[in-house]
Structures are given as C-alpha cells and as structure tokens.
Design a protein around this motif. Sequence first.
Motif, PDB file in Angstrom:
ATOM      1  N   ALA A   1      10.229  27.759  12.253  1.00  0.00           N
ATOM      2  CA  ALA A   1      10.721  29.153  11.519  1.00  0.00           C
ATOM      3  C   ALA A   1      10.010  30.258  11.741  1.00  0.00           C
ATOM      4  N   GLN A   2       8.729  30.143  11.174  1.00  0.00           N
ATOM      5  CA  GLN A   2       7.927  31.450  11.348  1.00  0.00           C
ATOM      6  C   GLN A   2       7.754  32.080  12.892  1.00  0.00           C
ATOM      7  N   ALA A   3       7.689  30.960  13.731  1.00  0.00           N
ATOM      8  CA  ALA A   3       7.624  31.243  15.209  1.00  0.00           C
ATOM      9  C   ALA A   3       8.884  32.102  15.681  1.00  0.00           C
ATOM     10  N   LEU A   4       9.993  31.998  14.927  1.00  0.00           N
ATOM     11  CA  LEU A   4      11.361  32.588  15.457  1.00  0.00           C
ATOM     12  C   LEU A   4      11.349  34.115  15.083  1.00  0.00           C
ATOM     13  N   THR A   5      10.452  34.765  14.157  1.00  0.00           N
ATOM     14  CA  THR A   5      10.517  36.090  13.589  1.00  0.00           C
ATOM     15  C   THR A   5       9.557  36.821  14.397  1.00  0.00           C
TER      16      THR A   5
END
Length: 157
Positions: free
Chosen positions: A153-157
């Motif tokens: 999820a952090q990689a999507l931001t």
Amino acid sequence: MTTPTLGNAVDDFNLPATSGISFRLSDFKDKANVVLYFYPKDSTPGCTTEGQDFRDAYTQFQASDTVIFGISRDSLKSHENFKAKQAFPFELLADTEEVVCQLFAVIKLKNMYGKQVLGIERSTFLIDKQGILRHEWRKVSVKGHVEAVLTAAQALT
C-alpha cells in the motif's frame, strides 16, 4: 461480473457493512486505495489475530491513503459484536450470500475435522484509487501478512 485479475479494474459491488453503512467499491474511486481482506469466521483465533494486526497498523494504512475492510459470510450482528470486542477502527462487510466471495474466487473446499466443507480461503486484495487490482495474496498465513500488505500500500502512494 468477472473475477478480478492483476492490472485490471475490479467490478463494482455493494455490501452491507457494520456501523449501519452500505459499502460500494466505486465510492472510493479517486479517493483512497482499498484493502479487502477475506477471512473465514468472526471471533476465531486466526481471524481475530489477523483483524488485530490490521487494527494495530490502521494509522499507517491511513497515512498511505488506504482504507481497510474485512469480509466474511457472517451476519452483520456477528460482525458488530466482533468489531466492538476487538475495537476495530474499520468496517466489516457481510457477504452472507457469497456474491463477493464468488467474485474474488475465495470460496474453496477445505478439510475441517475430517470433513470437506466449502469455506473462505484467507485472501487479501489491494485495489488502487483507480479501481485497479494491484496485489493479491491467497492462502494467507496470518503471521507477517499485514506488514506485506502495508508495504504494498505504501508503494502505491
């Protein structure tokens, strides 16, 4: 409706949720990434641990512009009790008719006490703000799972 595949849009769906709300996937388009985690049964040891892990990482998911929803075949009443007892800050979705479970193909034949039964295979899906399925985890082992989902999820931001 077709089973979602990585890199493709997820069909919109609607399910009743705890707190008296109705969940519609399209409501999050252009607003937030969505984690959908499917679990077998409220208040069982593995499902409780998984929910607690998502609860404990909730603020980190929020900081990554990601919302969390748990889904099982249990009733809303069962979900409300489970959510309250565990102080989950996220909603649980009641898929009593297995419509979304079938959409995501998480209903599998399982062995329980020597009998074969149909049940939910613990699975998690990460959908981005455009409604595209970006990651899926199937046959999930609870230990370390939430950390892997958070990293994605952090990689999507």
